[in-house]
Design an enzyme around this catalytic site. Structure first.
Site, PDB file in Angstrom:
ATOM      1  CG  ASP A  90      64.833  38.549  32.559  1.00 27.02           C
ATOM      2  OD1 ASP A  90      64.599  39.538  31.851  1.00 27.02           O
ATOM      3  OD2 ASP A  90      65.925  38.357  33.133  1.00 27.02           O
ATOM      4  CG  ASP A  94      69.425  40.524  28.776  1.00 29.96           C
ATOM      5  OD1 ASP A  94      69.911  40.004  27.763  1.00 29.96           O
ATOM      6  OD2 ASP A  94      68.834  41.619  28.763  1.00 29.96           O
ATOM      7  CG  ASP A 145      68.676  37.005  35.990  1.00 33.83           C
ATOM      8  OD1 ASP A 145      69.661  37.644  36.425  1.00 33.83           O
ATOM      9  OD2 ASP A 145      67.848  37.521  35.209  1.00 33.83           O
TER      10      ASP A 145
END
Length: 604
Positions: free
Chosen positions: A117, A119, A430
């Site tokens: 990922d 961000d 995250d």
């Protein structure tokens, strides 16, 4: 039993964690001589690479017999050589804050593709600047677009107050922290702490247990949600203290919907991303190990891919900054050099829906020059209107270049990377729901969760590993002893009450027993108060309001339970992968059951 044969020094290292959850035992069985693969829990919102490694090294980091040509533009226009596993300094003992911790065995030799990922995974945003920017933008939307009082513009944001794993009760205006069994352990109404009686009366006196899920509750499981959770708490207090300033009919749930609407407005008008694009260094942590990590994975024969919900224009800006210190509005323009570290990039992926292979979603290829979208047939270029053949790059170029797409689903990705089995994929993200749960539960991908805010927590746990420090600080071991003493007193009280009610006693004996019961009750209350104060003092060392991220009292927190269930690996920063061999076999450490720990405690 076998565990009683452990040396005393080994046993003492166990006492320096909180009792009796196995999750914590894995943390403090660590010692300087134990391999880095042992588990622990990890925190800090900021990247610590610059604090740990000097800035005056050569710009070359060796991977095998190849040298990575890697230059990183820092504030002094200097060049930093990142510390990575293939370098001459690699393979040594790691700081506990940089370790990767294992829930389920994972042999990297079986992994053929590693995905990321962007961000909050590759790009770690600075909470003191980025979260404040999001907070301020949301406040402006509430005032200017949704009619809230202008005095809100004077509010300030404490970016350290909220933590992940909390649950917002939209209807009641409460913020909750629960254990793994969904029992509410800490609760605030706005910023006012709720008493034990209030907690039990609200959440513990029902015939059917609440699931604490949408639509009545909101889960704070992403770092980006911390600002809106803080703002919700402020609005709850504002409504309670200024009833005349909030329009009639606007309840707590309505205020939460308004906060969410304001956040969405900030995203739709692009105001947040425009600010980041102008000065990425102000909002994103610099991590010089990202490029060597990606290079190492690719040199080891693995494919690498990026799947992000951000669109191409913003993705290009952020990845340029991470992989070369370039900015859109800075002196050095954006370019496409960073694409050499990936085989496939998928933007606008709409996760978690992306992980549903049955979901129909068109896959468009992104024209890198213009940013326009080109139709594809499941990734295969299609003929454009007015042309006689599809736009297909030359073979020698297509084998080297990264292809960038928008949309699609995981089926397209598997085809583009020639993935034969979902267990061959490791995905790093995250978001416990958007990245980890869906990819693990639905697909069977192997997963690694990035938990940056845990770095400080691990370091504190490590500092408390010494029995003497625990005793001096009235900490972990003292908590266990106080709880045991309280249990013994309560058991004696129950026994005497039973004997007084059902036993054959004369008046003198009854008076003696009653006097003893009164003394025991006084002792119990003193021990209970001492235990509560000691427990609060211990948890406030980690966070002044919410305590340990991974604990609630003696139980694992709800967040820790999710990490344990769905993340094969977890760590503080994505670039910690660069500190390990790309062929490493990650193995979990042994678990201690509570009954085993009690035998170990009594046996020493």
């Amino acid at each position: 039993m076998r565990i009683l044969k452990k040396p005393v020094s080994y046993c003492l290292s166990i006492f320096s964690v909180e009792f009796p959850a196995p999750f914590s035992f894995r943390v403090l069985r660590l010692s300087p001589g134990i391999p880095a693969r042992r588990r622990a829990i990890h925190t800090s919102g900021a990247n610590q690479m610059h604090a740990s490694y000097p800035m005056d090294r050569s710009p070359e980091a060796f991977v095998g017999e190849k040298a990575i040509e890697f230059e990183f533009m820092n504030s002094n226009n200097g060049v930093e050589k990142p510390y990575i596993w293939p370098s001459p300094e690699g393979g040594h003992k790691l700081d506990i804050g940089k370790q990767i911790f294992c829930n389920r065995s994972l042999n990297m030799k079986n992994i053929v593709a590693v995905g990321f990922d962007m961000d909050y995974t590759l790009a770690q945003y600075k909470p003191e600047t980025f979260e404040s920017l999001a907070y301020e933008g949301t406040i402006k939307k509430l005032v200017n677009n949704l009619g809230y009082p202008k005095e809100l513009l004077r509010w300030t944001f404490d970016w350290k107050y909220m933590v992940r794993g909390l649950v917002l009760d939209k209807k009641r205006g409460n913020i909750l922290k629960m254990d793994r069994h969904k029992y509410v352990k800490v609760a605030y109404h706005g910023f006012r702490e709720m008493s034990k009686e209030d907690k039990v009366g609200t959440y513990g006196s029902t015939l059917v247990r609440d699931a604490f899920d949408e639509p009545d509750y909101a889960l704070i499981d992403t770092l980006f949600s911390l600002a809106e959770a803080y703002l919700f708490a402020q609005l709850v207090d504002f409504k309670d203290n200024n009833p005349g300033k909030v329009p009639e009919g606007v309840d707590y749930a309505h205020m939460y919907r308004d906060v969410r609407a304001a956040v969405d407005l900030c995203h739709r008008d692009g105001s947040l991303k425009q600010m980041v694009a102008r000065d990425p260094k102000r909002y994103i942590n610099e991590d010089t190990a990202i490029v060597p990590m990606l290079k190492m994975l690719r040199d080891s024969g693995r494919s690498t891919f990026l799947v992000t919900n951000s669109l191409w224009d913003y993705t290009n800006i952020v990845m340029n900054f991470l992989c070369g210190g370039r900015t859109l509005y800075g002196s050095i323009p954006c370019n496409l050099v960073w694409l050499q570290y990936f085989d496939v990039v998928i933007t606008g992926s709409a996760k978690p829906g992306f992980f549903n292979e049955d979901k129909f979603a068109n896959l468009f290829e992104v024209d890198l020059e213009s940013g326009m979208l080109l139709n594809t047939d499941n990734g295969t270029p299609m003929s454009q209107v007015g042309t006689t053949s599809p736009i297909i790059p030359p073979v020698e170029e297509s084998n080297k270049r990264c292809r960038v797409f928008q949309g699609g689903n995981v089926g397209h990705l598997h085809k583009l990377l020639s993935i034969e089995s979902s267990s061959q994929v490791l995905y790093v993200g995250d978001h416990i729901y958007g990245d980890i749960l869906r990819s693990k539960k639905v697909l069977g991908w192997r997963t690694m969760l990035v938990v940056p805010e845990l770095e400080r927590e691990v370091e504190l746990l490590w500092e408390l590993r010494d029995m003497r420090k625990a005793m001096i600080n009235f900490d972990i071991l003292q908590l266990r002893l106080l709880r045991n003493e309280r249990d013994l007193i309560e058991d004696r009280i129950h026994h005497l009450k039973w004997y007084l009610k059902f036993g054959s006693t004369d008046d003198d004996e009854k008076r003696t027993i009653s006097s003893t019961l009164h003394e025991l009750a006084s002792q119990r209350d003193q021990v209970r108060l001492a235990h509560q104060l000691a427990q609060r003092e211990h948890h406030q060392k980690f966070h002044k309001v919410w305590g340990q991220l991974m604990k609630t009292g003696y139980q694992n927190s709800r967040f820790a339970h999710q990490v344990e269930r769905f993340a094969c690996l977890y760590t503080s920063q994505v670039s910690n992968l660069s500190l390990y061999s790309p062929d490493k076999y990650y193995r979990p450490s042994e678990d201690f059951m509570p009954h085993e720990f009690d035998i170990l405690l009594l046996g020493n």
